[in-house]
Scaffold this motif. Sequence first.
Motif: not given
Lengths: 286, 297
Positions: A3, A182-183, A211-212, A275, A279
Amino acid sequence: MIISIASGKGGTGKTTVAANLAASLDQAVTVLDCDVEEPNLHLFLHPKIHTRENVVAPIPRVDMEKCTLCKRCMEICRFNAIAVAGKTVVTFPELCHSCGGCSAICPEGAVTEMERVLGIVETGTGPVPDMGFAQGLLDVGQVMVPPVIRKVKSHIDTQGITLIDAPPGTSCPVIAAMKDTDFVILVTEPTPFGLNDLKLAVETVRMMDIPHGLIINRAGMGDDAVYAYAKEQHLPVLLEIPFDRKIAEAYSRGDLIISRSNDLKEKFQTLYHDICRLVDAQRCAP
Amino acid sequence: MKELVILSGKGGTGKTSLTAAFAGLAPSLMLCDADVDAADLHLIMSPDIQQTHDFVGGNEAVINQDLCTGCGTCKELCRFDAVSESDEKFVVDALNCEGCGVCVDLCPENAIDFPQKTCGQWFVSATRFGPMVHARLGIAEENSGRLVTLVREQARKRAREQHIELILTDGPPGIGCPVIASMGQASAVLIVTEPTVSGIHDMKRVGELAAHFKIPAMVCINKYDLNLDQTRSIEKIAKEKNIALVGQIPFDPAFTQAMIQCKTLVENDETSRASQAVRDIWHAVMASPAMKIERLM
């Protein structure tokens, strides 16, 4: 799970989120400070540093015995870091991007490379047993930031959880920090400056296709425009941290804000689980 | 002509709010926003844009698949992992490409094009306080240092033409390439810090950077009453490092209120304690030895 924690605008609370999220998790975590120009995570986590390693980059060294002054090195260099001046060759290490073009093109083998130090990377362990820590520190006066960030990122724990504290802005240092994560948590504040820079940050993560979601720090301090924007853009608001002088004071001393309330600690734990769900959901989406 | 550059190391300490407030206090000035990555000064200045120019920041390698024989020389030579091979095709990842042109020059088939890239735009505007040069770097672009250099050069050129004696430059956070580009040849830098562990740590680094490039530095403390112990530490550090402390501003919600109204702190409420403090700082900065000396620009 990697992250990264980013924001367009500086001073919105990236480091606060990284430090407090790391300290809230009940599992092993590695925290990487990739804001190598101004790394601050260590001020909140007080890690024990175990290793210290130089980050180096190659720069040209010219053997004038072999040089025929053909200027090929000067012609290939797009950064004006090497020049033939009269009967000699001058190099400007601070302009060099370490692309290796001059040594690759020199027909006489007169250009070789030597190392220049850009900064250091330190690794250690955090205040709790299962916390790994690494940070980069750019040498004052150096400009080549991404190589230092990449070196910090070599300490990503590919099996466990890694949190990356990214630098502010939207250009190459931030890209280097967020790449292959990943995020991205985008930390903003409900003010016109916060919103303006958040929009830039959102464009950046969208371009990178990561992704966020948002954390709104100092909630209650400004106006509601950031909420309207989040809604319109379908950006999940993962957490709000209230605008509270007590929190600001804790931060000023280098204290973790979760030490001020158990409620916040639980919220950070929930944040992590949210999160994970996001994800997975996005990975599973058609 | 003189140029004052506002810096901080740490982001979010109040550089832009202070720059805007100063702009309203100077009788005549040229404004320059050198935070091209995340520019905010325009939100207070509401500039009337009179000129828009493209910023051509560099080149980007593109492999011409019709000419490529798949020899892999480019991938071997690239130090930035920008060339990848998939399905026997070599392609350049624009995000990783440094624009060094090594693959372009050394491809045995001359199969790599190297088109120029527009990396952003820069603007010349009019504001209620005077002209302003500002820019917008494209998302995820490089060369922010070059764009900073360009906006500062343009601000200087136009100030000279219009006989404006003072340039006020809002700088970027950090200590890297855009910050270095924002301070070269400046008359002085004003470091805006805050009494927090991060604020102090970052102020020291940007102070070292100013010393490294021999630019006179001053410091002011925003939100000084948030933590008086830390404020005293800043005073001590400033003294040790020979950085003049030019004032301190109380923690004041007026900063945010002014921003929401698109006004400067002083326009929003000229009687507030914060406004008074900003005025005192401005006078102290302008009276400093560094700002009295004419520098060749």
